[in-house]
Motif scaffolding. Structure first.
Motif, PDB file in Angstrom:
ATOM      1  N   SER A  34       0.809  -1.224   0.000  1.00 29.37           N
ATOM      2  CA  SER A  34       0.000   0.000   0.000  1.00 29.37           C
ATOM      3  C   SER A  34       0.839   1.271   0.000  1.00 29.37           C
ATOM      4  CB  SER A  34      -0.930   0.026   1.216  1.00 29.37           C
ATOM      5  OG  SER A  34      -0.218   0.323   2.404  1.00 29.37           O
ATOM      6  N   GLY A  35       2.058   1.193   0.518  1.00 29.44           N
ATOM      7  CA  GLY A  35       2.875   2.393   0.647  1.00 29.44           C
ATOM      8  C   GLY A  35       2.553   3.201   1.887  1.00 29.44           C
ATOM      9  N   ALA A  36       1.822   2.605   2.830  1.00 28.58           N
ATOM     10  CA  ALA A  36       1.461   3.294   4.072  1.00 28.58           C
ATOM     11  C   ALA A  36       2.702   3.610   4.901  1.00 28.58           C
ATOM     12  CB  ALA A  36       0.490   2.450   4.877  1.00 28.58           C
ATOM     13  N   HIS A  37       2.505   4.460   5.910  1.00 29.57           N
ATOM     14  CA  HIS A  37       3.622   4.931   6.721  1.00 29.57           C
ATOM     15  C   HIS A  37       3.726   4.258   8.073  1.00 29.57           C
ATOM     16  CE1 HIS A  37       2.238   8.621   4.303  1.00 29.57           C
ATOM     17  NE2 HIS A  37       3.209   8.032   3.629  1.00 29.57           N
ATOM     18  N   ALA A  38       2.659   3.605   8.533  1.00 26.66           N
ATOM     19  CA  ALA A  38       2.665   2.991   9.855  1.00 26.66           C
ATOM     20  C   ALA A  38       1.448   2.067   9.967  1.00 26.66           C
ATOM     21  CB  ALA A  38       2.611   4.055  10.954  1.00 26.66           C
ATOM     22  N   VAL A  39       1.464   1.228  11.000  1.00 28.18           N
ATOM     23  CA  VAL A  39       0.329   0.353  11.270  1.00 28.18           C
ATOM     24  C   VAL A  39      -0.170   0.597  12.688  1.00 28.18           C
ATOM     25  CG1 VAL A  39       1.116  -1.423   9.655  1.00 28.18           C
ATOM     26  CG2 VAL A  39       1.764  -1.584  12.081  1.00 28.18           C
ATOM     27  N   LYS A  40      -1.407   0.166  12.940  1.00 30.09           N
ATOM     28  CA  LYS A  40      -1.990   0.276  14.282  1.00 30.09           C
ATOM     29  C   LYS A  40      -2.523  -1.079  14.704  1.00 30.09           C
ATOM     30  CE  LYS A  40      -5.953   2.558  15.110  1.00 30.09           C
ATOM     31  NZ  LYS A  40      -6.826   1.514  15.739  1.00 30.09           N
ATOM     32  N   GLY A 100      11.517  -2.333  11.717  1.00 33.63           N
ATOM     33  CA  GLY A 100      11.555  -0.924  11.338  1.00 33.63           C
ATOM     34  C   GLY A 100      10.229  -0.348  10.931  1.00 33.63           C
ATOM     35  N   ILE A 101       9.150  -1.037  11.271  1.00 33.69           N
ATOM     36  CA  ILE A 101       7.805  -0.569  10.924  1.00 33.69           C
ATOM     37  C   ILE A 101       7.222   0.203  12.105  1.00 33.69           C
ATOM     38  CG2 ILE A 101       5.459  -1.276  10.313  1.00 33.69           C
ATOM     39  CD1 ILE A 101       6.698  -3.774   9.012  1.00 33.69           C
ATOM     40  N   PRO A 102       6.857   1.470  11.922  1.00 31.55           N
ATOM     41  CA  PRO A 102       6.267   2.236  13.018  1.00 31.55           C
ATOM     42  C   PRO A 102       4.908   1.651  13.424  1.00 31.55           C
ATOM     43  CG  PRO A 102       7.025   3.686  11.256  1.00 31.55           C
ATOM     44  CD  PRO A 102       7.044   2.291  10.707  1.00 31.55           C
ATOM     45  N   VAL A 103       4.678   1.581  14.734  1.00 30.29           N
ATOM     46  CA  VAL A 103       3.443   1.002  15.257  1.00 30.29           C
ATOM     47  C   VAL A 103       2.764   1.994  16.198  1.00 30.29           C
ATOM     48  CG1 VAL A 103       2.408  -0.861  16.615  1.00 30.29           C
ATOM     49  CG2 VAL A 103       4.345  -1.356  15.106  1.00 30.29           C
ATOM     50  N   MET A 104       1.459   2.162  16.003  1.00 26.94           N
ATOM     51  CA  MET A 104       0.615   2.912  16.933  1.00 26.94           C
ATOM     52  C   MET A 104      -0.234   1.913  17.704  1.00 26.94           C
ATOM     53  SD  MET A 104      -2.239   5.898  16.100  1.00 26.94           S
ATOM     54  CE  MET A 104      -1.146   7.311  16.344  1.00 26.94           C
ATOM     55  N   GLY A 105      -0.329   2.098  19.012  1.00 28.85           N
ATOM     56  CA  GLY A 105      -1.137   1.225  19.844  1.00 28.85           C
ATOM     57  C   GLY A 105      -2.576   1.706  19.920  1.00 28.85           C
ATOM     58  N   ALA A 122      -0.150   1.185  28.399  1.00 26.65           N
ATOM     59  CA  ALA A 122       0.289   2.372  27.673  1.00 26.65           C
ATOM     60  C   ALA A 122       1.784   2.604  27.859  1.00 26.65           C
ATOM     61  CB  ALA A 122      -0.507   3.596  28.136  1.00 26.65           C
ATOM     62  N   LYS A 123       2.242   2.455  29.102  1.00 26.57           N
ATOM     63  CA  LYS A 123       3.677   2.633  29.376  1.00 26.57           C
ATOM     64  C   LYS A 123       4.496   1.555  28.682  1.00 26.57           C
ATOM     65  CE  LYS A 123       6.994   4.849  31.531  1.00 26.57           C
ATOM     66  NZ  LYS A 123       8.155   4.199  30.909  1.00 26.57           N
ATOM     67  N   MET A 124       3.986   0.329  28.665  1.00 28.46           N
ATOM     68  CA  MET A 124       4.673  -0.757  27.980  1.00 28.46           C
ATOM     69  C   MET A 124       4.801  -0.472  26.490  1.00 28.46           C
ATOM     70  SD  MET A 124       3.987  -3.552  25.827  1.00 28.46           S
ATOM     71  CE  MET A 124       2.237  -3.856  26.059  1.00 28.46           C
ATOM     72  N   LEU A 125       3.717   0.007  25.866  1.00 29.04           N
ATOM     73  CA  LEU A 125       3.755   0.319  24.435  1.00 29.04           C
ATOM     74  C   LEU A 125       4.773   1.412  24.137  1.00 29.04           C
ATOM     75  CD1 LEU A 125      -0.073   0.208  23.629  1.00 29.04           C
ATOM     76  CD2 LEU A 125       1.654  -1.450  22.890  1.00 29.04           C
ATOM     77  N   PHE A 164       5.092   4.710  18.492  1.00 23.24           N
ATOM     78  CA  PHE A 164       5.220   6.166  18.315  1.00 23.24           C
ATOM     79  C   PHE A 164       4.004   6.922  18.825  1.00 23.24           C
ATOM     80  CE2 PHE A 164       2.971   5.003  14.429  1.00 23.24           C
ATOM     81  CZ  PHE A 164       2.060   6.045  14.261  1.00 23.24           C
ATOM     82  N   GLY A 165       2.939   6.198  19.174  1.00 21.06           N
ATOM     83  CA  GLY A 165       1.734   6.840  19.665  1.00 21.06           C
ATOM     84  C   GLY A 165       0.727   5.791  20.088  1.00 21.06           C
ATOM     85  N   VAL A 166      -0.347   6.238  20.721  1.00 23.20           N
ATOM     86  CA  VAL A 166      -1.379   5.302  21.157  1.00 23.20           C
ATOM     87  C   VAL A 166      -2.742   5.992  21.111  1.00 23.20           C
ATOM     88  CG1 VAL A 166      -1.027   5.867  23.603  1.00 23.20           C
ATOM     89  CG2 VAL A 166      -2.117   3.705  22.971  1.00 23.20           C
ATOM     90  N   VAL A 167      -3.721   5.283  20.592  1.00 24.98           N
ATOM     91  CA  VAL A 167      -5.114   5.735  20.628  1.00 24.98           C
ATOM     92  C   VAL A 167      -5.760   5.195  21.892  1.00 24.98           C
ATOM     93  CG1 VAL A 167      -7.393   5.489  19.542  1.00 24.98           C
ATOM     94  CG2 VAL A 167      -5.375   5.925  18.125  1.00 24.98           C
ATOM     95  N   VAL A 168      -6.501   6.038  22.594  1.00 22.20           N
ATOM     96  CA  VAL A 168      -7.292   5.584  23.740  1.00 22.20           C
ATOM     97  C   VAL A 168      -8.758   5.876  23.426  1.00 22.20           C
ATOM     98  CG1 VAL A 168      -5.505   5.716  25.491  1.00 22.20           C
ATOM     99  CG2 VAL A 168      -6.828   7.762  24.969  1.00 22.20           C
ATOM    100  N   GLU A 169      -9.590   4.833  23.482  1.00 23.31           N
ATOM    101  CA  GLU A 169     -10.975   4.955  23.040  1.00 23.31           C
ATOM    102  C   GLU A 169     -11.950   4.733  24.183  1.00 23.31           C
ATOM    103  OE1 GLU A 169     -14.076   3.191  19.659  1.00 23.31           O
ATOM    104  OE2 GLU A 169     -11.956   2.626  19.605  1.00 23.31           O
ATOM    105  N   LYS A 170     -12.861   5.669  24.314  1.00 27.33           N
ATOM    106  CA  LYS A 170     -14.011   5.583  25.221  1.00 27.33           C
ATOM    107  C   LYS A 170     -13.590   5.194  26.643  1.00 27.33           C
ATOM    108  CE  LYS A 170     -18.903   4.761  24.467  1.00 27.33           C
ATOM    109  NZ  LYS A 170     -19.952   4.020  23.745  1.00 27.33           N
ATOM    110  N   ILE A 171     -12.753   6.041  27.227  1.00 25.02           N
ATOM    111  CA  ILE A 171     -12.336   5.879  28.615  1.00 25.02           C
ATOM    112  C   ILE A 171     -12.592   7.185  29.357  1.00 25.02           C
ATOM    113  CG2 ILE A 171     -10.578   4.187  27.959  1.00 25.02           C
ATOM    114  CD1 ILE A 171      -8.448   6.349  28.504  1.00 25.02           C
TER     115      ILE A 171
END
Length: 272
Positions: A115-121, A139-144, A176-179, A185-192
């Protein structure tokens, strides 16, 4: 023209880190196709998430679970073609990374290469640490993604607010601290709870993006179909609807049908 609209410097994970450090809020929206992604990118959105929510808003499924890796790559490829500025993050779909770090790596490599994307979640905490670590090692950037994780909806059994109890809140903070520690490189937090989201954002050096997590995080994300009012049967408390495209599109379609049937369209100027 806003600063965001006037600047076409490519967004990177490093730039997101700088935005957090300077207190500049990060704007993130979903997109699943070329035309929408192009509009969002030119408008100045910082991050475009090719979300597995495509399973709901594009395919009409009840949950995000049915969408496949091939589907996600197809959507991501369409989005990447349109984007010149935003960082494109792609959800690794359910069943493509949980419990098997080798499969997680293969799935993430396919997303990046095809796809040419820049990161995965990826959704989850300590349960997916091995998979996240393996992907990061390539070497793949990951968002939690923590809190309400839609891929685990059958485990939760409800879409209600997560981490209201002390034990679950502590686990979320630990995850979150573990990630962060393993290199996300970042983390989404949903409905907390907003207070918990604020605490997490203040405790991490990486950006924390909220959805239904209050204002004291480093940025916000919404599903674009919800934000634009295309989706009509999903109106959670955290959603602010910025347009009513359902009404606009419906009225335009009705006018078109009327003009076709009355032979008003096409007229002489619209004919060759």
């Amino acid at each position: 023209m806003s600063k965001a609209q006037g600047s076409f410097d490519k967004l990177t994970t490093h730039r997101l880190q700088e935005m957090k450090a300077s207190g500049e809020k990060i704007a993130m929206l979903t997109a699943y196709d070329y035309s929408m992604a192009r509009i969002l990118d030119v408008s100045g959105v910082d991050v475009i998430l090719v979300g597995d929510s495509a399973s709901n808003v594009m395919a009409g499924n009840e949950t995000t679970l049915p969408i496949t890796l091939d589907h996600m790559i197809w959507h991501a490829t369409s989005v990447v073609k349109a984007v010149k500025r935003a960082l494109v993050v792609v959800d690794v779909p359910f069943g493509s990374y949980q419990g098997n770090s080798s499969e997680a790596l293969r799935s993430s490599i396919r997303i990046m290469k095809e796809s040419g994307a820049h990161a995965v979640k990826m959704e989850g905490g300590i349960e997916i640490k091995e998979s996240v670590t393996r992907v990061l090692s390539a070497g793949i950037p990951v968002m939690g993604h923590l809190g309400l994780t839609p891929q685990s909806i059958y485990k939760f059994g409800t879409y209600t607010v997560r981490a209201k109890e002390d034990a679950e809140a502590q686990k979320l903070k630990d995850d979150a601290k573990m990630l962060e520690d393993i290199g996300c490189f970042g983390v989404v937090v949903e409905k907390i709870p907003a207070s918990l989201a604020k605490e997490v954002a203040e405790s991490l050096s990486i950006p924390v993006i909220g959805i239904g997590a209050g204002p004291e995080v480093d940025g916000q994300v919404l599903v674009v179909h919800d934000m634009l009012g295309i989706t009509q049967d999903f109106k959670p408390r955290f959603l602010r609807q910025y347009a009513d495209l359902n009404k606009i599109i419906s009225e335009a379609t009705t006018d078109y049908i009327k003009d076709v049937r009355s032979k008003n369209f096409p007229n002489e100027k619209e004919s060759y």
